[in-house]
Design a protein around this motif. Structure first.
Motif, PDB file in Angstrom:
ATOM      1  N   ALA A 667       0.830  -1.207   0.000  1.00 29.82           N
ATOM      2  CA  ALA A 667       0.000   0.000   0.000  1.00 29.82           C
ATOM      3  C   ALA A 667       0.865   1.257   0.000  1.00 29.82           C
ATOM      4  CB  ALA A 667      -0.914  -0.015   1.218  1.00 29.82           C
ATOM      5  N   THR A 668       1.936   1.235   0.797  1.00 31.86           N
ATOM      6  CA  THR A 668       2.849   2.381   0.833  1.00 31.86           C
ATOM      7  C   THR A 668       3.500   2.588  -0.528  1.00 31.86           C
ATOM      8  OG1 THR A 668       3.284   1.943   3.178  1.00 31.86           O
ATOM      9  CG2 THR A 668       4.861   3.347   2.019  1.00 31.86           C
ATOM     10  N   ALA A 669       3.863   1.483  -1.181  1.00 28.86           N
ATOM     11  CA  ALA A 669       4.462   1.586  -2.513  1.00 28.86           C
ATOM     12  C   ALA A 669       3.488   2.214  -3.507  1.00 28.86           C
ATOM     13  CB  ALA A 669       4.895   0.200  -2.999  1.00 28.86           C
ATOM     14  N   ARG A 670       2.199   1.899  -3.376  1.00 30.75           N
ATOM     15  CA  ARG A 670       1.190   2.499  -4.275  1.00 30.75           C
ATOM     16  C   ARG A 670       1.175   4.021  -4.128  1.00 30.75           C
ATOM     17  NH1 ARG A 670      -1.938  -1.345  -6.536  1.00 30.75           N
ATOM     18  NH2 ARG A 670      -2.380  -3.256  -5.354  1.00 30.75           N
ATOM     19  N   VAL A 671       1.320   4.489  -2.880  1.00 34.02           N
ATOM     20  CA  VAL A 671       1.250   5.932  -2.628  1.00 34.02           C
ATOM     21  C   VAL A 671       2.441   6.661  -3.248  1.00 34.02           C
ATOM     22  CG1 VAL A 671       1.190   7.694  -0.809  1.00 34.02           C
ATOM     23  CG2 VAL A 671      -0.067   5.552  -0.515  1.00 34.02           C
ATOM     24  N   GLU A 705      -1.104   2.112  11.421  1.00 32.90           N
ATOM     25  CA  GLU A 705      -2.042   3.198  11.738  1.00 32.90           C
ATOM     26  C   GLU A 705      -1.401   4.555  11.453  1.00 32.90           C
ATOM     27  OE1 GLU A 705      -5.123   3.420  12.468  1.00 32.90           O
ATOM     28  OE2 GLU A 705      -5.820   1.607  13.477  1.00 32.90           O
ATOM     29  N   VAL A 706      -0.099   4.667  11.733  1.00 35.62           N
ATOM     30  CA  VAL A 706       0.605   5.910  11.406  1.00 35.62           C
ATOM     31  C   VAL A 706       0.537   6.169   9.902  1.00 35.62           C
ATOM     32  CG1 VAL A 706       2.874   7.006  11.304  1.00 35.62           C
ATOM     33  CG2 VAL A 706       2.153   5.860  13.393  1.00 35.62           C
ATOM     34  N   SER A 707       0.748   5.118   9.107  1.00 35.39           N
ATOM     35  CA  SER A 707       0.669   5.277   7.647  1.00 35.39           C
ATOM     36  C   SER A 707      -0.723   5.719   7.219  1.00 35.39           C
ATOM     37  CB  SER A 707       1.040   3.959   6.960  1.00 35.39           C
ATOM     38  OG  SER A 707       2.374   3.603   7.225  1.00 35.39           O
ATOM     39  N   ALA A 712      -4.359  10.075   5.390  1.00 37.72           N
ATOM     40  CA  ALA A 712      -5.565  10.883   5.607  1.00 37.72           C
ATOM     41  C   ALA A 712      -5.229  12.365   5.680  1.00 37.72           C
ATOM     42  CB  ALA A 712      -6.257  10.426   6.895  1.00 37.72           C
ATOM     43  N   TRP A 713      -4.125  12.708   6.338  1.00 32.90           N
ATOM     44  CA  TRP A 713      -3.722  14.110   6.448  1.00 32.90           C
ATOM     45  C   TRP A 713      -3.463  14.696   5.059  1.00 32.90           C
ATOM     46  CZ3 TRP A 713       0.633  15.953  10.323  1.00 32.90           C
ATOM     47  CH2 TRP A 713       0.665  17.348  10.347  1.00 32.90           C
ATOM     48  N   VAL A 714      -2.686  13.962   4.241  1.00 31.28           N
ATOM     49  CA  VAL A 714      -2.381  14.436   2.890  1.00 31.28           C
ATOM     50  C   VAL A 714      -3.669  14.629   2.073  1.00 31.28           C
ATOM     51  CG1 VAL A 714      -1.303  13.789   0.707  1.00 31.28           C
ATOM     52  CG2 VAL A 714      -0.053  13.479   2.843  1.00 31.28           C
ATOM     53  N   LEU A 722      -6.263  12.392  12.783  1.00 29.13           N
ATOM     54  CA  LEU A 722      -6.107  12.407  14.237  1.00 29.13           C
ATOM     55  C   LEU A 722      -6.561  11.107  14.862  1.00 29.13           C
ATOM     56  CD1 LEU A 722      -7.202  16.020  15.306  1.00 29.13           C
ATOM     57  CD2 LEU A 722      -4.942  14.976  15.578  1.00 29.13           C
ATOM     58  N   ALA A 723      -7.636  10.545  14.362  1.00 31.31           N
ATOM     59  CA  ALA A 723      -8.132   9.285  14.901  1.00 31.31           C
ATOM     60  C   ALA A 723      -7.095   8.174  14.719  1.00 31.31           C
ATOM     61  CB  ALA A 723      -9.451   8.907  14.228  1.00 31.31           C
ATOM     62  N   HIS A 724      -6.461   8.135  13.558  1.00 28.82           N
ATOM     63  CA  HIS A 724      -5.434   7.117  13.317  1.00 28.82           C
ATOM     64  C   HIS A 724      -4.203   7.348  14.195  1.00 28.82           C
ATOM     65  CE1 HIS A 724      -7.523   5.079  10.130  1.00 28.82           C
ATOM     66  NE2 HIS A 724      -7.614   6.167   9.381  1.00 28.82           N
ATOM     67  N   PHE A 725      -3.786   8.599  14.327  1.00 31.17           N
ATOM     68  CA  PHE A 725      -2.639   8.883  15.187  1.00 31.17           C
ATOM     69  C   PHE A 725      -2.968   8.549  16.644  1.00 31.17           C
ATOM     70  CE2 PHE A 725      -1.398  12.353  11.938  1.00 31.17           C
ATOM     71  CZ  PHE A 725      -0.696  11.428  11.184  1.00 31.17           C
ATOM     72  N   ASP A 726      -4.193   8.851  17.072  1.00 33.37           N
ATOM     73  CA  ASP A 726      -4.612   8.504  18.432  1.00 33.37           C
ATOM     74  C   ASP A 726      -4.550   6.997  18.646  1.00 33.37           C
ATOM     75  OD1 ASP A 726      -5.053  11.129  19.144  1.00 33.37           O
ATOM     76  OD2 ASP A 726      -7.221  11.065  18.800  1.00 33.37           O
ATOM     77  N   ARG A 727      -5.073   6.256  17.667  1.00 36.06           N
ATOM     78  CA  ARG A 727      -5.083   4.790  17.788  1.00 36.06           C
ATOM     79  C   ARG A 727      -3.652   4.247  17.785  1.00 36.06           C
ATOM     80  NH1 ARG A 727      -6.905   0.272  19.950  1.00 36.06           N
ATOM     81  NH2 ARG A 727      -6.448  -1.543  18.636  1.00 36.06           N
TER      82      ARG A 727
END
Length: 876
Positions: A667-671, A705-707, A712-714, A722-727
């Motif tokens: 998934a990261t490679a796709r981005v 979750e950080v990814s 989401a931020w981008v 924020l929800a992902h960073f919180d988790r």
């Protein structure tokens, strides 16, 4: 605050005195708070009770200051009264009269308006590299702050006092890249040190190569020259040990490691190193280059992209590259003809002086006498002035007289050198000397020395005992190792609180050659690899949670032998074991940044699969590491497909955990693609998180979750981010995963700051900065400093914000982080302040460029919080 040699101060029971400067009427309450802080530490306050006024003569000020050890200044709104015929107030006069070398602690009270001349004085203080500058708001806050700062100052000065009297011990990973301190006296090299230093000072040669046979003292000459050249290279001198680095492809990863550059795969190492060295006048010592001389062209590319860097190389053979200046390292001088050694130390040759020095370490009463002068001269001549050979011979005074040593050398050396005619002359002499020295050992000690050849640059007693099963010296490791130390064949020192041992490169080469000739090399290599496999198996579980910092530090100390273990496993065709070894340390490679090295090993593994079949799991591991750097540096549909194949192979081998991590990587490679499919990437990341949560892999769940949060931020979905960073933070904290807590917390705090939640962001920036310091994570420290900088800028603290921004930028440059930071939040506010208060910003930037990392952290953190990490920062 660098470049000042601090005075050694007295202990508290000798009543260290603290001079306090302030305006008496305006800051009466604050003065009492500072007095209380000083007396709380049982120190003596020196407080001129008429206040800072010009009436008393300057001689009285000087008298007060002369009796003081520390200067404390408290400033508010008022500049103070200027007496007739005076140009400055007493407040400024006191500061001017304080000796430059005196430590200065300056506290500035928050004020809506400040008199212009006081603002000018404060700006000058901000630019003073001998003064620590801090803000405060209330008198009740000041007492604790001053007490904490004075306590810290005391601790630092006492440390410096001790270090001025003794040689500092090597402290392990924290000293990576620093020039090692010689444990013995360097003798007979003054002229060589001067000559090589002069070559470097000319600045016309990009590479200066110290060439000579093993044992002639190239490394020692390089060390002493590097220490003598520190003022020529204001941006740093680095010592890169290439011993144990046998693959040319590891040259750049090894240089990056010693420079402190973390290889996360996101950019080519050559680019990162070039960026880290850009416009920096540095000296990089590359020791033992002969093992990877085919990598010399990479050195040319490096100095072409880093034109202000100079390289000092030690090698047995010339590199033969453009820009190389060769310096042939000579042997030590020996008595001429048949002359005996001089009885006068002032006219003694260097070779004899070295023998005497090393012999006296064993027998303090040893000296040159009329009876032994002839034998000493014969020893030094027969050993051709080779320093290591002389040290090995001198070690024998424990059991032989100089005459006995000379006699046995005379009998043995001609025969031994004749047996190795394929080597150059001095190589033959050195090899023969080691042979002779080893021949005097009992069989068990000879066998142990040969077995030690499988270790990398250093090893512990536990590791030695672990390879001893079934060997002739089994059960005798302690005594046999002690005997080898006594014979100067093994060196010992403390590192990271542990006693470690090492062989010199030429002795290791000799030992391994003997081991191979005996046919035992593979057997001992396997024992070595098995020991480190067990070590990794015991340490790896801590990498994802509780004990993470300790595990990273432990593995860092063992890194040379981890490399050797992988090499042994691949060399002996234990390819599946090599794959398991590499995969179990995935978190370590990630945190410490060694992906380029692992990629090299895994590509070698894939090349050998035709000789030795491998499992699907091993193939997936090897391809995962091989594709990691490609994913960031050269993203393509082929890379996405390759990671998809890793998902399939992991799944079919039954490792759902690894399959989920490979899915997240895909998934990261796709981005990263030029035409990214963000929807598909998000779906894959969510699927990976769900699977990892089911499997209980908290570390991988949190980092994924950080990814998701970054994506989401981008995409502008800040609530989702924020929800992902919180988790991510919740999962990482639950598992005591400091690294991911730091990464997630830093991103969350930046987003909170961007959303206007300044106070919450500040708390998180401070928290993540502390975590990064605990992990010795430079990149995280840079991000934390930038976060605090953003808060300071939002509060209008122009000087502090600018200083922190530059300090963070210096860290970024030093470790090669040059990729565009998509989540930067501090620069817009700083630019606003630049327009409003350009003088303070300029002064802050000038000061920030001079801050050490510890000083920058001190500036960023409240005093009470800084105390939590002060010890860790002292050995950074």
């Amino acid at each position: 605050m660098t470049g000042v040699r601090h005075p050694v101060i007295r202990t508290p029971d000798q009543r260290l005195r603290v001079f306090v400067s302030s305006t008496l009427r305006e800051l009466a309450e604050e003065r009492e708070a500072v007095r209380a802080a000083i007396e709380r530490l049982r120190l003596a306050p020196v407080m001129f009770e008429l206040g800072a006024r010009p009436h008393p003569p300057r001689e009285l000020y000087r008298s007060y200051l002369a009796q003081s050890d520390v200067f404390v200044g408290i400033y508010g709104s008022s500049y103070g009264w200027i007496a007739p015929d005076e140009e400055v107030s007493g407040l400024e006069d006191e500061y001017n009269l304080a000796p430059r070398a005196m430590p200065k602690l300056i506290y500035v009270k928050a004020a809506e308006q400040r008199e212009e001349r006081l603002a000018g004085l404060i700006a000058r203080i901000q630019a003073d590299d001998t003064a620590a500058y801090l803000h405060f708001e209330r008198a009740e806050d000041l007492e604790d702050q001053v007490a904490a700062d004075l306590a810290m100052l005391l601790a630092e000065r006492f440390d410096e006092s001790r270090l001025a009297e003794i040689d500092p011990p090597e402290a392990g990973g924290s000293l990576v890249g620093k020039v090692p301190v010689p444990y013995t006296t360097t003798i007979g090299r003054d002229a060589d040190i001067t000559a090589v230093r002069d070559l470097l000072a000319r600045g016309t040669d990009r590479v200066v190569s110290l060439i000579g046979p093993g044992g002639i003292g190239k490394s020692r000459l390089a060390i002493e020259t590097a220490l003598a050249c520190e003022e020529l290279y204001p941006d740093g001198v680095y010592f890169v040990l290439l011993e144990g680095v046998l693959e040319a492809g590891l040259l750049l990863p090894t240089i990056a490691y010693y420079l402190g550059i973390r290889d996360n795969g996101e950019a080519a190492l050559e680019e990162r190193i070039a960026h880290a060295l850009a416009e920096r006048k540095v000296l990089i010592v590359l020791d033992n280059f002969e093992q990877i001389v085919e990598a010399a062209p990479a050195l040319v590319r490096l100095y072409n992209v880093a034109p202000t860097a100079t390289f000092l190389v030690t090698s047995r053979i010339v590199l033969r590259i453009r820009g190389e200046r060769v310096y042939e390292v000579p042997a030590l001088t020996t008595p001429v003809g048949h002359a005996p050694a001089s009885l006068d130390p002032d006219t003694r040759t260097a070779a004899v002086a070295l023998f005497v020095d090393r012999a006296q370490a064993i027998d303090p009463a040893f000296g040159v006498t009329a009876d032994n002068a002839g034998a000493l001269a014969d020893i030094c001549r027969s050993l051709e002035g080779l320093p290591l050979a002389i040290e090995l011979a001198a070690a024998k005074v424990r059991i032989l007289s100089p005459a006995g040593i000379a006699e046995r050398l005379g009998e043995s050396l001609p025969l031994l050198t004749a047996a190795v005619r394929d080597l150059p002359e001095r190589h033959r002499t050195m090899r023969a000397t080691i042979d002779w020295s080893v021949s005097l050992l009992p069989e068990e000690q000879r066998d142990l020395l040969e077995d030690l050849g499988v270790f990398a640059t250093r090893f512990t007693l536990d590791a030695v005992e672990a390879i001893g099963s079934g060997r002739s010296w089994d059960g005798q490791a302690i005594d046999a190792l002690a005997a080898l130390v006594d014979g100067s064949l093994v060196k010992q020192h403390d590192m990271g609180g542990r006693r470690v041992f090492a062989l010199l490169a030429i002795v290791r080469e000799y030992a391994l050659g003997r081991l191979k000739a005996r046919g035992d090399a593979d057997r001992v290599r396997l024992a070595h690899a098995d020991h480190y496999c067990r070590l990794v198996k015991s340490v790896a579980p801590d990498l994802g949670g509780l004990g993470q910092a300790e595990a990273v530090a432990r593995l860092g100390l063992e890194l040379p032998n981890l490399r050797a273990a992988v090499r042994h496993l691949v060399y002996t065709n234990r390819l599946d074991d090599a794959g398991d070894f590499a995969w179990s340390l995935l978190i370590y490679w990630w945190i410490s940044g060694f992906f380029a090295e692992v990629r090299l090993w895994m590509l070698e593994l894939l090349e050998k699969q035709h000789e030795q079949p491998i499992t699907q799991h091993t193939r997936a591991v090897a391809w995962f590491f091989a594709l990691w750097g490609e994913m960031w540096q050269r993203p393509s549909e082929q890379v996405v497909a390759g990671l998809g194949e890793c998902v399939r192979l992991f799944t079919e081998s039954g490792d759902q955990d690894a399959a989920a991590m490979a899915l997240a990587a895909r998934a990261t490679a796709r981005v990263q693609l030029s035409d990214p499919d963000a929807d598909k990437a998000e779906a894959e990341l969510r699927a990976a998180v769900t699977k990892l949560r089911e499997l209980g892999n908290g570390w991988a769940e949190a980092i994924t979750e950080v990814s998701l949060g970054r994506l989401a931020w981008v995409r502008g979905a800040t609530d989702d981010a924020l929800a992902h960073f919180d988790r991510a933070t919740e999962v990482a904290e639950a598992g005591d995963d400091l690294f991911t807590t730091s990464v997630a917390g830093n991103l969350r705090s930046r987003l909170n700051f961007q959303l206007g939640r300044i106070e919450r962001a500040e708390e998180e920036f401070v928290h993540t900065l502390l975590l990064s310091i605990r992990l010795h994570y430079d990149e995280g420290v840079a991000y934390g400093l930038e976060g605090v900088c953003a808060v300071a800028a939002a509060h209008g603290e122009a000087w502090r914000a600018a200083a922190l921004a530059v300090a963070a930028g210096e860290i970024r440059r030093r470790i090669g982080i040059f990729d565009v930071e998509a989540f930067t939040v501090h620069t817009p506010y700083l630019e606003i302040l630049r327009g409003r208060d350009p003088a303070s910003v300029e002064a802050g930037e000038a000061a920030g460029a001079e801050l050490t990392l510890a000083e920058a952290v001190h500036l960023a953190l409240p005093a009470s919080v800084y105390a939590e990490v002060a010890d860790a920062l002292r050995t950074w």
